[in-house]
Design an enzyme around this catalytic site. Structure first.
Site, short mmCIF file in Angstrom:
data_model
loop_
_atom_site.label_atom_id
_atom_site.label_comp_id
_atom_site.label_asym_id
_atom_site.label_seq_id
_atom_site.Cartn_x
_atom_site.Cartn_y
_atom_site.Cartn_z
N HIS A 124 22.89 43.10 22.56
CA HIS A 124 23.81 43.86 23.41
C HIS A 124 23.03 45.15 23.69
CE1 HIS A 124 28.11 45.41 24.32
NE2 HIS A 124 27.28 46.42 24.58
N HIS B 180 21.29 48.45 24.05
CA HIS B 180 21.56 49.72 23.38
C HIS B 180 20.33 50.61 23.45
CE1 HIS B 180 20.05 46.79 20.46
NE2 HIS B 180 19.42 47.80 19.87
P1 AMP Z 1 17.33 46.82 17.78
O1 AMP Z 1 16.40 46.39 16.68
O2 AMP Z 1 16.66 47.67 18.85
O3 AMP Z 1 18.09 45.65 18.37
O4 AMP Z 1 18.38 47.80 17.13
C1 AMP Z 1 19.49 47.35 16.44
C2 AMP Z 1 19.97 48.52 15.63
O5 AMP Z 1 21.30 48.27 15.24
C3 AMP Z 1 19.17 48.76 14.35
O6 AMP Z 1 18.61 50.07 14.36
C4 AMP Z 1 20.19 48.57 13.24
O7 AMP Z 1 20.02 49.45 12.15
C5 AMP Z 1 21.50 48.83 13.98
N1 AMP Z 1 22.66 48.19 13.42
C6 AMP Z 1 22.78 46.91 13.01
N2 AMP Z 1 24.03 46.67 12.57
C7 AMP Z 1 24.72 47.85 12.70
C8 AMP Z 1 26.04 48.26 12.41
N3 AMP Z 1 26.96 47.42 11.90
N4 AMP Z 1 26.40 49.55 12.65
C9 AMP Z 1 25.49 50.41 13.16
N5 AMP Z 1 24.22 50.07 13.48
C10 AMP Z 1 23.84 48.82 13.24
ZN ZN Z 2 28.13 42.63 23.32
#
Ligand code: AMP
Ligand code: ZN
Length: 114
Positions: free
Chosen positions: A98, A100
């Site tokens: 998703h 971000h």
């Molecule tokens: P990416 O690797 O760019 O897809 O980033 C995903 C990010 O989501 C990582 O930095 C994770 O630490 C973060 N993440 C995963 N699960 C959660 C969660 N439940 N709440 C907040 N951040 C999360």
């Molecule tokens: Zn989504």
């Protein structure tokens, strides 16, 4: 989208530490922070990756960047600098499909990134 972690976070189904919320965006603290400031800026609408953007998403993505820069300045990061990073696909480190943007700040960053 039914089985998407960040859709569930944006809807409140899964708890998170909210930083900002409006009708189009949700901003929250990363669960595994890589810097003193590490927040995630997401569109509420499910878009899996940067590859899935269409020309109609231009204003949305422009506003996402404006929102991130506003939050960075509110946190006093404007002068020292910060990083706004979007990973696209596994090869670039994307683990949650998703779209971000990572807003990272409060420490020095090296270049090129790993
Ligand atoms: P990416 O690797 O760019 O897809 O980033 C995903 C990010 O989501 C990582 O930095 C994770 O630490 C973060 N993440 C995963 N699960 C959660 C969660 N439940 N709440 C907040 N951040 C999360
Ligand atoms: Zn989504």
């Amino acid at each position: 989208m039914a089985n998407c972690l960040f859709c569930k976070i944006a809807s409140g189904e899964i708890p998170s530490k909210q930083v900002y919320s409006d009708d189009r965006f949700y901003v929250f603290e990363d669960i595994n922070p890589q810097a003193p400031t590490h927040v995630l800026v997401i569109p509420r609408r499910h878009i899996a990756t940067l590859n899935d953007l269409t020309p109609e998403d231009g204003p949305l993505m422009g506003d996402l960047i404006l929102l991130a820069s506003r939050i960075a300045k509110e946190r006093g990061l404007g002068e020292r600098g910060y990083r706004l990073n979007v990973n696209c696909m596994e090869g670039a480190g994307q683990t949650v499909f998703h779209l971000h943007a990572h807003l990272l700040g409060g420490r020095a960053f090296s270049w090129p990134p790993g």
